[in-house]
Design a protein around this motif. Structure first.
Motif: not given
Length: 167
Positions: A11-15, A64-69, A101-103, A163-164
């Protein structure tokens, strides 16, 4: 860090969408040393370029969800982590990018940072300081470590808050 449940983490993920949060592979929460970490960070064992971070912001877990290069862009290179800023540890750092996050995130905006590839920042800031960092005074050592812990918390909270942010 306060212990978290699977439900709290998802439930914590903002993105992330609800679907993305539901599909995230979580670490074994029973093995986490909650009293020795300042944030919970892990890579997805099913999708190695995906990673996650959960930080307490004003007492609430914020993830937050991250993506590694990819490897060609610097994943796993020697460098200084922007969160723990450890000048002694020679751990690998990776460029992790988070969709905002968001728009803003839906429009493709993202933010990145260099973080220890293994998310070992909490361990790094708690290591015994070297003599060149603080000398031999035990009180200075304790204050130094406390300052490093506070700095780590401030920097990872700042990143997650950014991020949020909906701007």
């Amino acid at each position: 860090m306060n212990p978290l449940t699977e439900k709290q983490i998802r439930a914590s993920f903002v993105n992330a969408s609800q679907r993305e949060a539901k599909q995230a592979t979580l670490p074994d929460l029973d093995t986490v040393a909650w009293d020795k970490i300042d944030y919970l960070g892990w890579t997805d064992r099913k999708a190695p370029l995906s990673a996650y971070v959960v930080v307490e912001v004003d007492g609430d877990p914020t993830g937050v969800v991250l993506r590694a290069a990819d490897a060609k862009s610097g994943r796993g290179r020697k460098g200084m982590c922007a969160w723990c800023e450890d000048v002694v540890d020679d751990a690998d750092v990776s460029l992790y990018v988070a969709r905002r996050g968001g728009a803003a995130g839906k429009a493709g905006n993202s933010i990145g940072t260099l973080v220890c590839t293994d998310f070992g920042c909490s361990r790094n800031v708690r290591r015994r300081p070297m003599a060149f960092e603080v000398g031999s005074d035990p009180a200075r050592r304790e204050a130094f470590v406390a300052g490093r812990i506070a700095g780590l918390r401030e920097r990872c909270v700042r990143f997650v808050t950014e991020v949020a942010s909906t701007r």
